[in-house]
Design a protein around this motif. Structure first.
Motif, PDB file in Angstrom:
ATOM      1  N   TYR A  45      27.532  26.950  64.202  1.00 38.00           N
ATOM      2  CA  TYR A  45      26.317  27.145  65.004  1.00 38.00           C
ATOM      3  C   TYR A  45      25.089  26.994  64.119  1.00 38.00           C
ATOM      4  O   TYR A  45      25.102  27.353  62.941  1.00 38.00           O
ATOM      5  CB  TYR A  45      26.343  28.533  65.659  1.00 38.00           C
ATOM      6  CG  TYR A  45      27.488  28.682  66.646  1.00 38.00           C
ATOM      7  CD1 TYR A  45      28.697  29.226  66.235  1.00 38.00           C
ATOM      8  CD2 TYR A  45      27.369  28.254  67.960  1.00 38.00           C
ATOM      9  CE1 TYR A  45      29.757  29.345  67.117  1.00 38.00           C
ATOM     10  CE2 TYR A  45      28.414  28.369  68.854  1.00 38.00           C
ATOM     11  CZ  TYR A  45      29.610  28.912  68.427  1.00 38.00           C
ATOM     12  OH  TYR A  45      30.649  29.022  69.287  1.00 38.00           O
ATOM     13  N   CYS A  46      24.050  26.471  64.707  1.00 38.89           N
ATOM     14  CA  CYS A  46      22.781  26.283  63.987  1.00 38.89           C
ATOM     15  C   CYS A  46      22.216  27.640  63.567  1.00 38.89           C
ATOM     16  O   CYS A  46      22.217  28.584  64.346  1.00 38.89           O
ATOM     17  CB  CYS A  46      21.786  25.551  64.888  1.00 38.89           C
ATOM     18  SG  CYS A  46      20.137  25.427  64.181  1.00 38.89           S
ATOM     19  N   LYS A  47      21.744  27.674  62.308  1.00 40.84           N
ATOM     20  CA  LYS A  47      21.201  28.937  61.779  1.00 40.84           C
ATOM     21  C   LYS A  47      19.883  29.315  62.462  1.00 40.84           C
ATOM     22  O   LYS A  47      19.496  30.471  62.462  1.00 40.84           O
ATOM     23  CB  LYS A  47      20.911  28.780  60.278  1.00 40.84           C
ATOM     24  CG  LYS A  47      22.146  28.707  59.416  1.00 40.84           C
ATOM     25  CD  LYS A  47      21.715  28.468  57.960  1.00 40.84           C
ATOM     26  CE  LYS A  47      22.794  27.758  57.165  1.00 40.84           C
ATOM     27  NZ  LYS A  47      22.258  27.244  55.881  1.00 40.84           N
ATOM     28  N   TYR A  48      19.195  28.308  63.020  1.00 38.89           N
ATOM     29  CA  TYR A  48      17.854  28.544  63.558  1.00 38.89           C
ATOM     30  C   TYR A  48      17.839  28.729  65.076  1.00 38.89           C
ATOM     31  O   TYR A  48      17.206  29.661  65.568  1.00 38.89           O
ATOM     32  CB  TYR A  48      16.934  27.397  63.133  1.00 38.89           C
ATOM     33  CG  TYR A  48      16.898  27.257  61.619  1.00 38.89           C
ATOM     34  CD1 TYR A  48      17.721  26.327  60.984  1.00 38.89           C
ATOM     35  CD2 TYR A  48      16.083  28.077  60.842  1.00 38.89           C
ATOM     36  CE1 TYR A  48      17.727  26.224  59.593  1.00 38.89           C
ATOM     37  CE2 TYR A  48      16.086  27.989  59.455  1.00 38.89           C
ATOM     38  CZ  TYR A  48      16.902  27.056  58.841  1.00 38.89           C
ATOM     39  OH  TYR A  48      16.913  26.954  57.475  1.00 38.89           O
ATOM     40  N   CYS A  49      18.516  27.810  65.789  1.00 40.38           N
ATOM     41  CA  CYS A  49      18.465  27.925  67.256  1.00 40.38           C
ATOM     42  C   CYS A  49      19.763  28.455  67.868  1.00 40.38           C
ATOM     43  O   CYS A  49      19.799  28.800  69.052  1.00 40.38           O
ATOM     44  CB  CYS A  49      18.091  26.576  67.882  1.00 40.38           C
ATOM     45  SG  CYS A  49      19.393  25.331  67.720  1.00 40.38           S
ATOM     46  N   GLY A  50      20.844  28.514  67.075  1.00 38.89           N
ATOM     47  CA  GLY A  50      22.097  29.089  67.565  1.00 38.89           C
ATOM     48  C   GLY A  50      22.938  28.145  68.401  1.00 38.89           C
ATOM     49  O   GLY A  50      23.960  28.539  68.950  1.00 38.89           O
TER      50      GLY A  50
ATOM     51  N   PHE B  17      21.846  18.132  59.782  1.00 39.92           N
ATOM     52  CA  PHE B  17      20.699  18.550  60.584  1.00 39.92           C
ATOM     53  C   PHE B  17      21.152  18.955  61.998  1.00 39.92           C
ATOM     54  O   PHE B  17      22.098  18.389  62.538  1.00 39.92           O
ATOM     55  CB  PHE B  17      19.668  17.416  60.680  1.00 39.92           C
ATOM     56  CG  PHE B  17      19.072  17.070  59.356  1.00 39.92           C
ATOM     57  CD1 PHE B  17      17.942  17.749  58.901  1.00 39.92           C
ATOM     58  CD2 PHE B  17      19.631  16.081  58.550  1.00 39.92           C
ATOM     59  CE1 PHE B  17      17.380  17.439  57.669  1.00 39.92           C
ATOM     60  CE2 PHE B  17      19.073  15.772  57.316  1.00 39.92           C
ATOM     61  CZ  PHE B  17      17.954  16.450  56.872  1.00 39.92           C
ATOM     62  N   CYS B  18      20.453  19.887  62.573  1.00 40.07           N
ATOM     63  CA  CYS B  18      20.770  20.314  63.944  1.00 40.07           C
ATOM     64  C   CYS B  18      20.269  19.253  64.918  1.00 40.07           C
ATOM     65  O   CYS B  18      19.133  18.802  64.809  1.00 40.07           O
ATOM     66  CB  CYS B  18      20.100  21.656  64.220  1.00 40.07           C
ATOM     67  SG  CYS B  18      20.242  22.181  65.934  1.00 40.07           S
ATOM     68  N   LYS B  19      21.128  18.859  65.833  1.00 42.84           N
ATOM     69  CA  LYS B  19      20.718  17.800  66.776  1.00 42.84           C
ATOM     70  C   LYS B  19      19.857  18.356  67.912  1.00 42.84           C
ATOM     71  O   LYS B  19      19.283  17.603  68.687  1.00 42.84           O
ATOM     72  CB  LYS B  19      21.951  17.090  67.343  1.00 42.84           C
ATOM     73  CG  LYS B  19      22.895  17.989  68.149  1.00 42.84           C
ATOM     74  CD  LYS B  19      24.156  17.236  68.532  1.00 42.84           C
ATOM     75  CE  LYS B  19      25.173  18.188  69.127  1.00 42.84           C
ATOM     76  NZ  LYS B  19      26.477  17.585  69.290  1.00 42.84           N
ATOM     77  N   ILE B  20      19.723  19.656  67.969  1.00 42.95           N
ATOM     78  CA  ILE B  20      18.904  20.272  69.009  1.00 42.95           C
ATOM     79  C   ILE B  20      17.479  20.531  68.503  1.00 42.95           C
ATOM     80  O   ILE B  20      16.511  20.039  69.082  1.00 42.95           O
ATOM     81  CB  ILE B  20      19.547  21.591  69.514  1.00 42.95           C
ATOM     82  CG1 ILE B  20      21.013  21.402  69.914  1.00 42.95           C
ATOM     83  CG2 ILE B  20      18.724  22.185  70.674  1.00 42.95           C
ATOM     84  CD1 ILE B  20      21.292  20.422  71.050  1.00 42.95           C
ATOM     85  N   CYS B  21      17.409  21.273  67.372  1.00 42.48           N
ATOM     86  CA  CYS B  21      16.089  21.617  66.871  1.00 42.48           C
ATOM     87  C   CYS B  21      15.660  20.763  65.663  1.00 42.48           C
ATOM     88  O   CYS B  21      14.499  20.784  65.257  1.00 42.48           O
ATOM     89  CB  CYS B  21      15.996  23.099  66.534  1.00 42.48           C
ATOM     90  SG  CYS B  21      17.023  23.572  65.125  1.00 42.48           S
ATOM     91  N   GLY B  22      16.624  20.030  65.064  1.00 39.35           N
ATOM     92  CA  GLY B  22      16.307  19.108  63.982  1.00 39.35           C
ATOM     93  C   GLY B  22      16.179  19.748  62.608  1.00 39.35           C
ATOM     94  O   GLY B  22      15.891  19.065  61.625  1.00 39.35           O
TER      95      GLY B  22
HETATM   96 ZN   LIG Z   1      19.085  24.145  65.741  1.00 33.24          ZN
END
Ligand SMILES: [Zn+2]
Length: 106
Positions: free
Chosen positions: A84-89, A98-103
């Motif tokens: 899971y993304c550390k920033y947006c979950g 890189f997170c494909k949701i928040c980048g």
């Molecule tokens: Zn993210």
């Protein structure tokens, strides 16, 4: 002469079976006696084949154990691969930088 004798014997046997069946239907006491004999016979049979039954039970238990192990491993692997993304979950690929949701960089 012989035929008549045979006929009487069969009639008596059929009569006895009929009376016993009727008594078993009517009387709970006789039914209980018959059933306890059946249970004793079943117990005797189980004692005779105890080892075989234990073998079957052990094999079944092992099959179940293997199934549980496979399922547990699958769950474990599934959880391990989920990142899971550390920033947006959001759920992201394990190898992605890189997170494909928040980048944001992981
Ligand atoms: Zn993210």
């Amino acid at each position: 002469m012989h035929f008549e004798f045979f006929f009487i014997i069969v009639a008596i046997i059929v009569g006895i079976i009929f009376i016993l069946t009727l008594l078993m239907i009517v009387s709970p006491k006789i039914r209980a006696k018959f059933m306890s004999r059946q249970i004793k016979a079943t117990k005797y049979m189980i004692d005779e084949v105890e080892d075989d039954l234990t073998d079957i039970a052990t094999k079944r238990a092992n099959i179940n154990k293997e199934g549980i192990e496979i399922t547990a491993k699958a769950i474990k692997d599934g959880l391990k691969d989920t990142v899971y993304c550390k920033y947006c979950g959001e759920k992201i690929d394990k190898d992605s930088k890189f997170c494909k949701i928040c980048g944001k960089e992981q």
